[in-house]
Motif scaffolding. Structure first.
Motif, PDB file in Angstrom:
ATOM      1  N   MET A   1      15.390 -19.613  -5.975  1.00 31.00           N
ATOM      2  CA  MET A   1      16.277 -20.419  -6.820  1.00 31.00           C
ATOM      3  C   MET A   1      16.544 -19.705  -8.146  1.00 31.00           C
ATOM      4  SD  MET A   1      14.690 -24.171  -6.108  1.00 31.00           S
ATOM      5  CE  MET A   1      15.803 -25.190  -7.023  1.00 31.00           C
ATOM      6  N   LEU A   2      15.488 -19.119  -8.740  1.00 33.15           N
ATOM      7  CA  LEU A   2      15.681 -18.394 -10.002  1.00 33.15           C
ATOM      8  C   LEU A   2      16.585 -17.176  -9.800  1.00 33.15           C
ATOM      9  CD1 LEU A   2      12.147 -18.528 -11.609  1.00 33.15           C
ATOM     10  CD2 LEU A   2      14.236 -19.470 -12.517  1.00 33.15           C
ATOM     11  N   MET A   3      16.450 -16.507  -8.643  1.00 28.82           N
ATOM     12  CA  MET A   3      17.318 -15.350  -8.369  1.00 28.82           C
ATOM     13  C   MET A   3      18.781 -15.785  -8.289  1.00 28.82           C
ATOM     14  SD  MET A   3      15.341 -13.168  -5.524  1.00 28.82           S
ATOM     15  CE  MET A   3      13.642 -12.699  -5.674  1.00 28.82           C
ATOM     16  N   ALA A   4      19.035 -16.894  -7.583  1.00 27.53           N
ATOM     17  CA  ALA A   4      20.413 -17.386  -7.478  1.00 27.53           C
ATOM     18  C   ALA A   4      20.943 -17.785  -8.848  1.00 27.53           C
ATOM     19  CB  ALA A   4      20.477 -18.557  -6.508  1.00 27.53           C
ATOM     20  N   LEU A   5      20.031 -18.300  -9.708  1.00 27.61           N
ATOM     21  CA  LEU A   5      20.430 -18.654 -11.071  1.00 27.61           C
ATOM     22  C   LEU A   5      20.855 -17.412 -11.845  1.00 27.61           C
ATOM     23  CD1 LEU A   5      20.424 -21.451 -12.297  1.00 27.61           C
ATOM     24  CD2 LEU A   5      18.271 -20.930 -13.383  1.00 27.61           C
ATOM     25  N   GLU A   6      20.112 -16.303 -11.653  1.00 30.48           N
ATOM     26  CA  GLU A   6      20.502 -15.039 -12.300  1.00 30.48           C
ATOM     27  C   GLU A   6      21.892 -14.611 -11.843  1.00 30.48           C
ATOM     28  OE1 GLU A   6      19.038 -13.336 -14.657  1.00 30.48           O
ATOM     29  OE2 GLU A   6      17.479 -14.832 -14.763  1.00 30.48           O
ATOM     30  N   LEU A   7      22.186 -14.839 -10.544  1.00 29.55           N
ATOM     31  CA  LEU A   7      23.520 -14.515 -10.029  1.00 29.55           C
ATOM     32  C   LEU A   7      24.594 -15.314 -10.770  1.00 29.55           C
ATOM     33  CD1 LEU A   7      24.622 -12.779  -7.645  1.00 29.55           C
ATOM     34  CD2 LEU A   7      24.740 -14.901  -6.370  1.00 29.55           C
ATOM     35  N   MET A   8      24.306 -16.610 -11.032  1.00 24.19           N
ATOM     36  CA  MET A   8      25.279 -17.431 -11.753  1.00 24.19           C
ATOM     37  C   MET A   8      25.470 -16.913 -13.181  1.00 24.19           C
ATOM     38  SD  MET A   8      23.972 -21.102 -10.324  1.00 24.19           S
ATOM     39  CE  MET A   8      25.230 -22.175 -10.970  1.00 24.19           C
ATOM     40  N   PHE A   9      24.351 -16.566 -13.861  1.00 24.68           N
ATOM     41  CA  PHE A   9      24.458 -16.005 -15.208  1.00 24.68           C
ATOM     42  C   PHE A   9      25.342 -14.762 -15.206  1.00 24.68           C
ATOM     43  CE2 PHE A   9      20.500 -18.249 -16.589  1.00 24.68           C
ATOM     44  CZ  PHE A   9      20.981 -18.719 -17.770  1.00 24.68           C
ATOM     45  N   ASN A  10      25.126 -13.886 -14.198  1.00 21.80           N
ATOM     46  CA  ASN A  10      25.870 -12.635 -14.146  1.00 21.80           C
ATOM     47  C   ASN A  10      27.350 -12.882 -13.929  1.00 21.80           C
ATOM     48  OD1 ASN A  10      24.599  -9.782 -14.098  1.00 21.80           O
ATOM     49  ND2 ASN A  10      23.034 -11.164 -13.376  1.00 21.80           N
ATOM     50  N   SER A  11      27.697 -13.890 -13.120  1.00 20.68           N
ATOM     51  CA  SER A  11      29.120 -14.118 -12.894  1.00 20.68           C
ATOM     52  C   SER A  11      29.783 -14.668 -14.156  1.00 20.68           C
ATOM     53  CB  SER A  11      29.334 -15.057 -11.706  1.00 20.68           C
ATOM     54  OG  SER A  11      28.751 -16.291 -11.954  1.00 20.68           O
TER      55      SER A  11
ATOM     56  N   THR B   1      29.367  -6.697  -4.102  1.00 16.87           N
ATOM     57  CA  THR B   1      28.700  -7.750  -4.855  1.00 16.87           C
ATOM     58  C   THR B   1      28.698  -9.060  -4.088  1.00 16.87           C
ATOM     59  OG1 THR B   1      29.621  -6.647  -6.781  1.00 16.87           O
ATOM     60  CG2 THR B   1      28.520  -8.739  -7.159  1.00 16.87           C
ATOM     61  N   VAL B   2      29.847  -9.423  -3.494  1.00 14.75           N
ATOM     62  CA  VAL B   2      29.890 -10.673  -2.741  1.00 14.75           C
ATOM     63  C   VAL B   2      28.977 -10.593  -1.519  1.00 14.75           C
ATOM     64  CG1 VAL B   2      31.383 -12.182  -1.376  1.00 14.75           C
ATOM     65  CG2 VAL B   2      32.165 -11.341  -3.574  1.00 14.75           C
ATOM     66  N   GLY B   3      28.989  -9.414  -0.851  1.00 16.29           N
ATOM     67  CA  GLY B   3      28.099  -9.251   0.298  1.00 16.29           C
ATOM     68  C   GLY B   3      26.642  -9.405  -0.089  1.00 16.29           C
ATOM     69  N   ALA B   4      26.255  -8.769  -1.207  1.00 16.14           N
ATOM     70  CA  ALA B   4      24.865  -8.881  -1.657  1.00 16.14           C
ATOM     71  C   ALA B   4      24.528 -10.318  -2.035  1.00 16.14           C
ATOM     72  CB  ALA B   4      24.638  -7.949  -2.851  1.00 16.14           C
TER      73      ALA B   4
ATOM     74  N   ALA C   1      15.674 -10.980  -0.349  1.00 16.85           N
ATOM     75  CA  ALA C   1      16.472 -11.622  -1.394  1.00 16.85           C
ATOM     76  C   ALA C   1      16.397 -10.820  -2.681  1.00 16.85           C
ATOM     77  CB  ALA C   1      15.986 -13.051  -1.620  1.00 16.85           C
ATOM     78  N   ALA C   2      15.197 -10.306  -3.018  1.00 14.39           N
ATOM     79  CA  ALA C   2      15.071  -9.490  -4.236  1.00 14.39           C
ATOM     80  C   ALA C   2      15.906  -8.216  -4.125  1.00 14.39           C
ATOM     81  CB  ALA C   2      13.603  -9.156  -4.488  1.00 14.39           C
ATOM     82  N   LEU C   3      15.882  -7.581  -2.950  1.00 16.81           N
ATOM     83  CA  LEU C   3      16.697  -6.367  -2.760  1.00 16.81           C
ATOM     84  C   LEU C   3      18.177  -6.696  -2.909  1.00 16.81           C
ATOM     85  CD1 LEU C   3      14.916  -4.567   0.197  1.00 16.81           C
ATOM     86  CD2 LEU C   3      14.830  -4.017  -2.212  1.00 16.81           C
ATOM     87  N   ALA C   4      18.610  -7.824  -2.318  1.00 15.59           N
ATOM     88  CA  ALA C   4      20.015  -8.234  -2.431  1.00 15.59           C
ATOM     89  C   ALA C   4      20.381  -8.481  -3.886  1.00 15.59           C
ATOM     90  CB  ALA C   4      20.253  -9.493  -1.602  1.00 15.59           C
ATOM     91  N   LEU C   5      19.431  -9.082  -4.636  1.00 10.70           N
ATOM     92  CA  LEU C   5      19.695  -9.346  -6.052  1.00 10.70           C
ATOM     93  C   LEU C   5      19.907  -8.032  -6.808  1.00 10.70           C
ATOM     94  CD1 LEU C   5      19.761 -11.724  -8.110  1.00 10.70           C
ATOM     95  CD2 LEU C   5      17.451 -11.068  -8.698  1.00 10.70           C
ATOM     96  N   ILE C   6      19.071  -7.031  -6.520  1.00 10.24           N
ATOM     97  CA  ILE C   6      19.214  -5.741  -7.201  1.00 10.24           C
ATOM     98  C   ILE C   6      20.565  -5.115  -6.842  1.00 10.24           C
ATOM     99  CG2 ILE C   6      18.256  -3.419  -7.352  1.00 10.24           C
ATOM    100  CD1 ILE C   6      15.501  -4.709  -6.865  1.00 10.24           C
ATOM    101  N   ALA C   7      20.955  -5.204  -5.546  1.00 13.10           N
ATOM    102  CA  ALA C   7      22.265  -4.665  -5.144  1.00 13.10           C
ATOM    103  C   ALA C   7      23.387  -5.380  -5.894  1.00 13.10           C
ATOM    104  CB  ALA C   7      22.442  -4.819  -3.632  1.00 13.10           C
ATOM    105  N   ALA C   8      23.271  -6.714  -6.026  1.00 15.85           N
ATOM    106  CA  ALA C   8      24.301  -7.468  -6.748  1.00 15.85           C
ATOM    107  C   ALA C   8      24.340  -7.048  -8.212  1.00 15.85           C
ATOM    108  CB  ALA C   8      24.033  -8.965  -6.638  1.00 15.85           C
ATOM    109  N   PHE C   9      23.169  -6.807  -8.832  1.00 16.17           N
ATOM    110  CA  PHE C   9      23.143  -6.365 -10.231  1.00 16.17           C
ATOM    111  C   PHE C   9      23.877  -5.035 -10.391  1.00 16.17           C
ATOM    112  CE2 PHE C   9      18.992  -8.802 -11.297  1.00 16.17           C
ATOM    113  CZ  PHE C   9      19.740  -9.939 -11.516  1.00 16.17           C
ATOM    114  N   PHE C  10      23.640  -4.098  -9.455  1.00 15.06           N
ATOM    115  CA  PHE C  10      24.354  -2.814  -9.536  1.00 15.06           C
ATOM    116  C   PHE C  10      25.853  -3.028  -9.350  1.00 15.06           C
ATOM    117  CE2 PHE C  10      20.237  -0.650  -8.942  1.00 15.06           C
ATOM    118  CZ  PHE C  10      20.396   0.348  -9.887  1.00 15.06           C
ATOM    119  N   GLY C  11      26.233  -3.942  -8.451  1.00 15.28           N
ATOM    120  CA  GLY C  11      27.649  -4.240  -8.269  1.00 15.28           C
ATOM    121  C   GLY C  11      28.280  -4.768  -9.548  1.00 15.28           C
ATOM    122  N   PHE C  12      27.560  -5.687 -10.225  1.00 17.93           N
ATOM    123  CA  PHE C  12      28.069  -6.192 -11.501  1.00 17.93           C
ATOM    124  C   PHE C  12      28.207  -5.063 -12.518  1.00 17.93           C
ATOM    125  CE2 PHE C  12      26.715 -10.464 -10.069  1.00 17.93           C
ATOM    126  CZ  PHE C  12      27.834 -11.168 -10.446  1.00 17.93           C
TER     127      PHE C  12
END
Lengths: 103, 162
Positions: free
Chosen positions: A32-42, B18-21, B34-45
């Protein structure tokens, strides 16, 4: 076709919605916290896109994005500390088992 | 013209990554994936910020998110035990909520006309950002530093074993 501000805003909206889906549907507090980080980033993406097209020389949006980034970092630290404290007390990170405050 | 074409191609590739990650992050049942996907999304951003001529923000994104926040997330995974979670009860309502939100956001975005400036984006952003942060935004800048210190102290106190 030239990429404009709307491309970035729609992309950020899609990513925000994906993050919201993650926060609502998952029960693992860490995810849940990871998805929250995704929202912050967007949100940061919208701010920087506006900075590029609305205030290209003042960079107001990027200054705001730095503040969002700082608050997100503080949120991540405190959130994960709370997750660790909950895990220490009940050996689980499932959000459904945390219901002491339920009336 | 070649520059604009390059930015367009980079945008579409980075958007797809980014959307895929992000989709991988919210759908995988494995916390470490999920953590790996998050890191990939961060690089995409970070790449998307670079296509927006935000060089400093792209560097900060890689340093703070793909570096620090990702490490903190991996530590949190390592310090807690995870069993594979089954599909949650709220999956369908959450999906409906997310789709409705995306449609509302997209509709209202495309209905709005923004005041687009025709000026070229600034080339060297750190000096301008420094003047912004220590000029008109110096008060929020100080408040946010106090917030960061109190969050760090609070995290130590909450997570400490007693």
């Amino acid at each position: 076709m030239e990429v404009g501000v709307n491309h970035y805003l729609v992309l950020a909206g899609i990513l925000f919605s994906i993050g919201l889906y993650g926060v609502l549907s998952r029960r693992n507090a860490v995810v849940m916290l990871m998805a929250l980080e995704l929202m912050f980033n967007s949100v940061n993406l919208t701010l920087i896109a506006f900075s590029r097209w609305v205030t290209p020389s003042l960079l107001t949006g990027q200054a705001f994005a730095i503040f969002v980034l700082t608050v997100a970092a503080a949120e991540a630290t405190v959130g994960l500390a709370i997750v660790l404290a909950i895990y220490r007390n009940r050996a689980s990170v499932s959000a459904e088992q945390v219901d002491e405050l339920r009336g | 013209m070649d520059m604009a074409l390059g930015v367009t191609i980079a945008f579409w590739i980075l958007a797809a990554v980014t959307v895929g990650a992000a989709v991988w992050l919210v759908t995988t049942r494995n916390v470490f994936h999920a953590a790996l996907a998050l890191i990939a999304a961060f690089f995409g951003f970070g790449g998307l910020y670079a296509t927006l001529s935000a060089d400093f923000m792209a560097a900060v994104q890689i340093l703070v998110y793909a570096g620090a926040v990702a490490i903190v997330m991996v530590f949190a995974i390592m310090m807690t035990a995870h069993q594979r979670e089954d599909a949650g009860r709220f999956q369908a309502p959450a999906a409906i909520m997310a789709v409705v939100l995306a449609v509302i956001i997209g509709f209202s975005l495309l209905q709005t006309t923004w005041q687009i400036s025709s000026a070229q984006p600034a080339q060297n952003t750190p000096p301008i950002l420094a003047e912004q942060l220590l000029g008109p935004y110096v008060l929020p800048f100080e408040i946010v530093s106090v917030l960061l210190v109190s969050a760090m102290v609070g995290a130590i106190i909450i997570a400490r074993e007693r």
